[in-house]
Every structure is written in structure tokens, then in C-alpha cells.
Design an enzyme around this catalytic site. Structure first.
Site: not given
Ligand code: SF4
Length: 383
Positions: A53, A136, A154
Site C-alpha cells: 500500500e 489512506y 484514493d
């Protein structure tokens, strides 16, 4: 039945419980059939998911794949990463850009080992406190690795939501974040939050693309307001951004007794901790050669002359672009005093590979090899 009002700007986006359920089902079925085989989707290891990520923030999937695999080979778990030298971590990140991500990942690994016995914290409060972990990353890791109900927002998600509900909030304005977040909070599948988040991102990447979305193959077609109103091309809305500034830079490759001078940037800020050839901005009305000589004097206290012009390279960062004139310089006099860089080294051409350099430097390093080791009458020549 109507789900509660979202916010003034998103009033249009009211969703019914029925339509939310239908959307979740359609999306889950579509994802099951069409999602890409990506290496980080084959693991349940929270560390590996976290690494993926972090890499995927700001970088495309196809670029990330080889870096991700190489990074995990080199640093297979959080303990190995925590023990590693920062330069080694930066070297493995070389070319991926946004080096703050690597520095933060490394710093966070140390904290995880020291404070959490080497296990990624599973609470929002604790994971959010780690360096480099924003909303996020926290939501992605907690939902995908630990099945916790945190929606991700996102670029892909914002685009899908924006078209799905005809949201006028500009996707490139930070104040719009709350609007998209609130909608995702309503939509997210509380039983499979990680899968839902990944499905929304995957739909944005594969179907609801920036240009030419494939609406006819979209599982959300029947619920998509912009499709029904034939306004897909009007979304997402963006606020006009200012033109990107462009800077002229002069860089000097200083030669002294067959060695080259490189300097290391301070660890914080843009390209922090990376090595580079010294130089700086060319002033208005200043010749690039003069700027190179001046910058070397100011930055490392060396007096040089210009041996030759190597090349000009262009590079774009997120908020600005640079045109870099690269010169090969002869050392004339002076002892190094650093004014800006954190460190320096005199290295041979063969040692360049040992150091992490920014991409803009890599654009001219192959030419440098050629220029400094070209054969003259069969003899190896070092300028
Ligand atoms: S129907 Fe088209 S615009 Fe609407 S979500 Fe699907 S791909 Fe995007």
C-alpha cells in the site's frame, strides 16, 4: 428507505439501502470474476500488505510489482527492515520516487519492533501514529489485513463515486475528501470491508477509467447517475490547477584524481537521504556554466572550471519540472565545506551503483559512464 443525508454538496448522492445492497452485490460478483492477479493479493501478511500500500500510493501497479517483490526478498519481515541501514532501504527504493515513503516505512518498522513486538498495530489510533501512515494507508491496511470497517478514498475511488452519484466536489481539492469519505462510509460492506475497498479501487482502475470508461461492461451501470444522465464525461470535476513551474538547474560532475564528487541530501524533504551530483538553480540572466561554477563554490566550497557540457535532461516532479544542464568539471582548488548537503564522498565511476540516486541523475549517469570511460585509440581514457 433513504440513507441519511451525506452533506450539502453531496445532497444529490442520497442512496437507498436497497441500491447500496445491490451495488455491493454487483461489485463483489464483478470483482470475483475480473480482478487482477497481483502479488500483494496472494498474502495475508499485514507487513507485506502495508509495504504494497505504501508503494502503491503515488505509483502505478505495473511499476510497483518488481519493486514490491525485490523489497520483500530483501526485507522479508518488519524485523529485518527495522535492522537495515537507511541507505540500503533507499537503494532498494531507487527509481520508485517519493523517497519519504521509504524513510517513513523504515522509521515505522523500528517503532513497530520497539513498541509493538514486531506486529503491526491493529487499532486506528496506533497505526495512524506511525510515520507515513495517513488515512489512506491506515484504512487500507486495517481493512485488507484485519477486516476492519474503514473505507479507503484514493483517486480511483473518488472518480467512481463522483460519476456514480454526480458529485460536483472537485476531486483534486483536499476539502472534498470528507464528501467522498462519507459516501464510502455508507457504501462499504461491513462484512467484507477489505474486499469492498479493493473492488472499488479495481473498478476505477479497470472499468471506470479516467479516459473512456467502459460503462457497458460496468457492474454499477444501473445505479450510475452520470451514465443514466449521459454526463459521464462531465465527471469527475476538477479545480483548475496552476501551471507547473519549471526551473533551470546546473549540475557539476567534479573530477579530481580520477574520482567524482557526490553529495548526500539532508534526510528530510524532497529526495531526502539520496546522493546526487552537486548543483543548483540557475538564476535569471545567468549562463548555465557560470551557475554551475557558482553553485559548486557555494555548496561545497570548491573552485572548478568547466571541462565539457555532458547533456541536458528534463524531469518532472509532482509540483514542478526541472531542466538540468550537466557539466563535467575539473577540480582547481579548495577543501570541501558543506553548505546544504549532509555528506559527501569522492568515488570512482564503478562505485556509482552502490549509492541511491534520484531519477533525474539516472537520466544522465549512462552518458557519464560513456564520456568518462570512452576508449581513445584503444586506451581507456578517464577525463
Ligand atoms: S457506469 Fe460508467 S461512469 Fe458509471 S461507474 Fe460504471 S464505468 Fe463509471
Amino acid at each position: 428507505m433513504e440513507v441519511k443525508h451525506i452533506c450539502n454538496r453531496c445532497a444529490k448522492s442520497r442512496m437507498t439501502v436497497k441500491s447500496c445492497n445491490r451495488l455491493r452485490r454487483s461489485l463483489a460478483l464483478w470483482y470475483q470474476k475480473h480482478h487482477r492477479f497481483l502479488p500483494w493479493r496472494q498474502t495475508k501478511d499485514p507487513y507485506a500488505i502495508w509495504v504494497s500500500e505504501v508503494m502503491l500510493q503515488q505509483t502505478q501497479v505495473k511499476t510497483v510489482i518488481p519493486y514490491y517483490q525485490e523489497f520483500l526478498n530483501r526485507f522479508p519481515d518488519v524485523n529485518v527492515l527495522a535492522r537495515a541501514d537507511q541507505q540500503e532501504v533507499l537503494k532498494s527504493w531507487e527509481g520508485l520516487g517519493y523517497y519519504g515513503r521509504a524513510r517513513h516505512l523504515h522509521a515505522a518498522a523500528k517503532i513497530i519492533v520497539a513498541d509493538y513486538s514486531g506486529k503491526l498495530p491493529q487499532s486506528w489510533k496506533h497505526i495512524r501514529q506511525l510515520p507515513g501512515v495517513g488515512d489512506y494507508i491506515a484504512a487500507a491496511v486495517l481493512s485488507i489485513a484485519f477486516n476492519q470497517v474503514y473505507p479507503v478514498v484514493d483517486g480511483n475511488v473518488k472518480r467512481v463515486i463522483s460519476r456514480l452519484y454526480q458529485i460536483d466536489a472537485p476531486v483534486n481539492k483536499s476539502s472534498s475528501y470528507k464528501c467522498f469519505y462519507e459516501i464510502m462510509k455508507e457504501l462499504i460492506d461491513s462484512k467484507k470491508p477489505g474486499l469492498f475497498n479493493q473492488s472499488m479501487m479495481e473498478l476505477g482502475a479497470l472499468v471506470c477509467k479516467i479516459r473512456q470508461p467502459s460503462c457497458t461492461g460496468c457492474p454499477l451501470l444501473n445505479d450510475c447517475r452520470s451514465y443514466q444522465a449521459d454526463t459521464v464525461t462531465d465527471y469527475p470535476k476538477r479545480e483548475r490547477s496552476r501551471p507547473t513551474p519549471e526551473y533551470r538547474i546546473a549540475v557539476g560532475v567534479v573530477l579530481k584524481n580520477g574520482n567524482l564528487l557526490i553529495t548526500r541530501r539532508r534526510s528530510k524533504g524532497l529526495l531526502g537521504g539520496l546522493w546526487e551530483f552537486p548543483g543548483g538553480k540557475i538564476k535569471a540572466d545567468e549562463a548555465p556554466e557560470a551557475a554551475c561554477i557558482r553553485e559548486l563554490k557555494e555548496e561545497v566550497n570548491l573552485t572548478v572550471n568547466i571541462a565539457s557540457f555532458l547533456t541536458r535532461v528534463k524531469h518532472a516532479y509532482t509540483h514542478f519540472k526541472i531542466n538540468v544542464d550537466v557539466f563535467i568539471c575539473n577540480y582547481l582548488s579548495g577543501t570541501i565545506k558543506l553548505n546544504g548537503p549532509a555528506d559527501y564522498q569522492w568515488i570512482t565511476l564503478d562505485e556509482i551503483d552502490r549509492f541511491p540516486f534520484p531519477k533525474a541523475n539516472h537520466k544522465f549517469i549512462p552518458l557519464l559512464y560513456k564520456a568518462l570511460s570512452e576508449k581513445v585509440d584503444g586506451q581507456e581514457r578517464i577525463i
